[in-house]
Design a protein around this motif. Sequence first.
Motif, PDB file in Angstrom:
ATOM      1  N   GLU A 320       0.829  -1.207   0.000  1.00  0.00           N
ATOM      2  CA  GLU A 320       0.000   0.000   0.000  1.00  0.00           C
ATOM      3  C   GLU A 320       0.864   1.258   0.000  1.00  0.00           C
ATOM      4  O   GLU A 320       0.553   2.237  -0.695  1.00  0.00           O
ATOM      5  CB  GLU A 320      -0.925  -0.005   1.214  1.00  0.00           C
ATOM      6  CG  GLU A 320      -2.030  -1.049   1.143  1.00  0.00           C
ATOM      7  CD  GLU A 320      -2.887  -1.058   2.398  1.00  0.00           C
ATOM      8  OE1 GLU A 320      -2.510  -0.352   3.367  1.00  0.00           O
ATOM      9  OE2 GLU A 320      -3.907  -1.765   2.406  1.00  0.00           O
ATOM     10  N   ALA A 321       1.963   1.239   0.778  1.00  0.00           N
ATOM     11  CA  ALA A 321       2.858   2.402   0.802  1.00  0.00           C
ATOM     12  C   ALA A 321       3.506   2.611  -0.566  1.00  0.00           C
ATOM     13  O   ALA A 321       3.628   3.753  -1.039  1.00  0.00           O
ATOM     14  CB  ALA A 321       3.927   2.202   1.875  1.00  0.00           C
ATOM     15  N   GLU A 322       3.909   1.530  -1.210  1.00  0.00           N
ATOM     16  CA  GLU A 322       4.513   1.640  -2.540  1.00  0.00           C
ATOM     17  C   GLU A 322       3.506   2.170  -3.558  1.00  0.00           C
ATOM     18  O   GLU A 322       3.832   3.027  -4.394  1.00  0.00           O
ATOM     19  CB  GLU A 322       5.022   0.263  -2.967  1.00  0.00           C
ATOM     20  CG  GLU A 322       5.772   0.253  -4.286  1.00  0.00           C
ATOM     21  CD  GLU A 322       7.099   0.983  -4.213  1.00  0.00           C
ATOM     22  OE1 GLU A 322       7.601   1.387  -5.280  1.00  0.00           O
ATOM     23  OE2 GLU A 322       7.619   1.161  -3.088  1.00  0.00           O
ATOM     24  N   LYS A 324       0.885   4.045  -2.887  1.00  0.00           N
ATOM     25  CA  LYS A 324       0.637   5.443  -2.572  1.00  0.00           C
ATOM     26  C   LYS A 324       1.762   6.326  -3.100  1.00  0.00           C
ATOM     27  O   LYS A 324       1.526   7.427  -3.628  1.00  0.00           O
ATOM     28  CB  LYS A 324       0.494   5.604  -1.055  1.00  0.00           C
ATOM     29  CG  LYS A 324       0.107   7.013  -0.627  1.00  0.00           C
ATOM     30  CD  LYS A 324      -0.073   7.083   0.883  1.00  0.00           C
ATOM     31  CE  LYS A 324      -0.465   8.499   1.300  1.00  0.00           C
ATOM     32  NZ  LYS A 324      -0.625   8.597   2.777  1.00  0.00           N
ATOM     33  N   LYS A 325       3.000   5.856  -2.973  1.00  0.00           N
ATOM     34  CA  LYS A 325       4.146   6.614  -3.471  1.00  0.00           C
ATOM     35  C   LYS A 325       4.066   6.773  -4.987  1.00  0.00           C
ATOM     36  O   LYS A 325       4.341   7.865  -5.523  1.00  0.00           O
ATOM     37  CB  LYS A 325       5.432   5.879  -3.077  1.00  0.00           C
ATOM     38  CG  LYS A 325       6.706   6.648  -3.383  1.00  0.00           C
ATOM     39  CD  LYS A 325       7.914   5.883  -2.877  1.00  0.00           C
ATOM     40  CE  LYS A 325       9.213   6.649  -3.191  1.00  0.00           C
ATOM     41  NZ  LYS A 325      10.407   5.911  -2.703  1.00  0.00           N
ATOM     42  N   LYS A 326       3.698   5.723  -5.689  1.00  0.00           N
ATOM     43  CA  LYS A 326       3.572   5.808  -7.139  1.00  0.00           C
ATOM     44  C   LYS A 326       2.465   6.779  -7.536  1.00  0.00           C
ATOM     45  O   LYS A 326       2.622   7.572  -8.472  1.00  0.00           O
ATOM     46  CB  LYS A 326       3.282   4.414  -7.716  1.00  0.00           C
ATOM     47  CG  LYS A 326       4.464   3.463  -7.640  1.00  0.00           C
ATOM     48  CD  LYS A 326       4.114   2.125  -8.255  1.00  0.00           C
ATOM     49  CE  LYS A 326       5.290   1.157  -8.194  1.00  0.00           C
ATOM     50  NZ  LYS A 326       4.952  -0.171  -8.774  1.00  0.00           N
ATOM     51  N   GLU A 327       1.334   6.718  -6.829  1.00  0.00           N
ATOM     52  CA  GLU A 327       0.233   7.623  -7.142  1.00  0.00           C
ATOM     53  C   GLU A 327       0.627   9.072  -6.899  1.00  0.00           C
ATOM     54  O   GLU A 327       0.266   9.968  -7.679  1.00  0.00           O
ATOM     55  CB  GLU A 327      -0.992   7.254  -6.292  1.00  0.00           C
ATOM     56  CG  GLU A 327      -1.628   5.933  -6.684  1.00  0.00           C
ATOM     57  CD  GLU A 327      -2.782   5.576  -5.774  1.00  0.00           C
ATOM     58  OE1 GLU A 327      -3.003   6.314  -4.783  1.00  0.00           O
ATOM     59  OE2 GLU A 327      -3.461   4.567  -6.049  1.00  0.00           O
ATOM     60  N   GLU A 328       1.378   9.330  -5.821  1.00  0.00           N
ATOM     61  CA  GLU A 328       1.832  10.703  -5.551  1.00  0.00           C
ATOM     62  C   GLU A 328       2.782  11.187  -6.642  1.00  0.00           C
ATOM     63  O   GLU A 328       2.716  12.350  -7.062  1.00  0.00           O
ATOM     64  CB  GLU A 328       2.519  10.753  -4.185  1.00  0.00           C
ATOM     65  CG  GLU A 328       1.561  10.592  -3.008  1.00  0.00           C
ATOM     66  CD  GLU A 328       2.298  10.553  -1.678  1.00  0.00           C
ATOM     67  OE1 GLU A 328       3.551  10.535  -1.704  1.00  0.00           O
ATOM     68  OE2 GLU A 328       1.612  10.568  -0.634  1.00  0.00           O
ATOM     69  N   ALA A 329       3.673  10.313  -7.113  1.00  0.00           N
ATOM     70  CA  ALA A 329       4.601  10.703  -8.177  1.00  0.00           C
ATOM     71  C   ALA A 329       3.844  11.015  -9.470  1.00  0.00           C
ATOM     72  O   ALA A 329       4.146  11.999 -10.166  1.00  0.00           O
ATOM     73  CB  ALA A 329       5.619   9.590  -8.418  1.00  0.00           C
TER      74      ALA A 329
END
Length: 450
Positions: A320-322, A324-329
Amino acid sequence: GNHWWLALVLNPQGGARGEPTAVMCLDSMQRREKVLDPPLTGSLKGSVNRYTLEVRKVEQAGYLVIVSFKAKGDGSMGPLPKPGASKLVADGVECKNPEIGLRINMGGDDDVAGEYEGTLSFALDGRVRSSTFVLHYGEGGYTPITLQFDPFALTKLQKDVSRYVGGYLAKEWEVNGPDRKKRYEKTSARALVADVHQQENLNDCGVFVLENMLRSLSMKKDFLKQMSSATPKVLKTFPWPSQEEITARKGKLRAIVARLFAAGAEKGTGDVEKLLKEDDELRKAVLVSLTDEREEAMEKWATDLQKQLASRQVDKEAAEAEMKKKEEAIQARRDEERMRKEEEARKAEEIRLMGKRPPGSKRTPSRSRSKKKDKKKKKPSKTKKEDSRESGSASEDSDKKKKKKRKVKVVVKKKGVAKKKAPSRDSDSAPSRFEPSESRSPSPKRERRR
């Protein structure tokens, strides 16, 4: 005949509380099948592929593994090896003496071709839990063939039962649930099949169902709730009853039933409940026959399950953290692109307002200029009257011009030669091209006319 299997509902209230819910199918005679296309092949060593073996399909029904095969030879190395000497190896256990069913039974001989085609049915040991088997055909000499099954899957009947149970739970919650305002999601329960021990005969399915029920009743509520989240791989490691334990349970049940019949005959009653209330020793004997001391094994499995669930939670949080990080990028890139376009549009608007062309852009006429050009090119339409007036005035102008041209005077007569002069302000101007030259003499006709 009839076959019994158990559908165990784990954490049935989870569908209304957002918790994991599962319908776990426990079947001691599971079925699976795999068609091999192209078939798996082997050959007799040293035969240069003149003695071949093909396996076209493999099936499993509980403790039976059925292999469909075809063996051929040209007779150059004598008769075909007998299929009855074949063996199947799985989990280090050898299964021998298969039951043979032949459609083609031609053993061949020296220089006589032979062919066997049919099935080999191997009875598995109850300890075998593998999906990979190795077939050794005949007495030896053939290339071993590895048979790989897919994991056990739900049958159509088991899927239908799981859907029915989900609908039943939703209706039961709607009518008798403790909190009817909450909606029960009947599709929230996941259906799965546990890889349990398979029975080694055709008559112990009912005892397997009974044993699985007894073990479920001995588990704690929290333990069952955790099982609803376990993966099939973890459920496989659960201490499910084996054929040996089922045989022992059958012996205990047979003994306690005989004792109950004896007690009933002695006291002259067939009411088991009355017998158990009046005889404490008989009640304890019945309890022992239905339960076993397996707390150590259960505790070990519960610890392993807890570790597996914890690792799954860590993996889930990391995933989930990964994500979320991709979505933010991705969102950051979108915002950057949007701001860049807005800045370009703003600069272009400023340049337009200043009356300058953006660098590198082609000059395109503005709308006002194009409209002016259109107005210049476009002539106003005229009415018929205006056209007639203009045509009349044009004809009058042409007549006037003609009259002016006709006003020619004879100015000089010299030696019979007449010179024409157009009315001109300058008398010294060059002679007109219409004047006759001096060398020419006027014709009599022209003289007469004058």
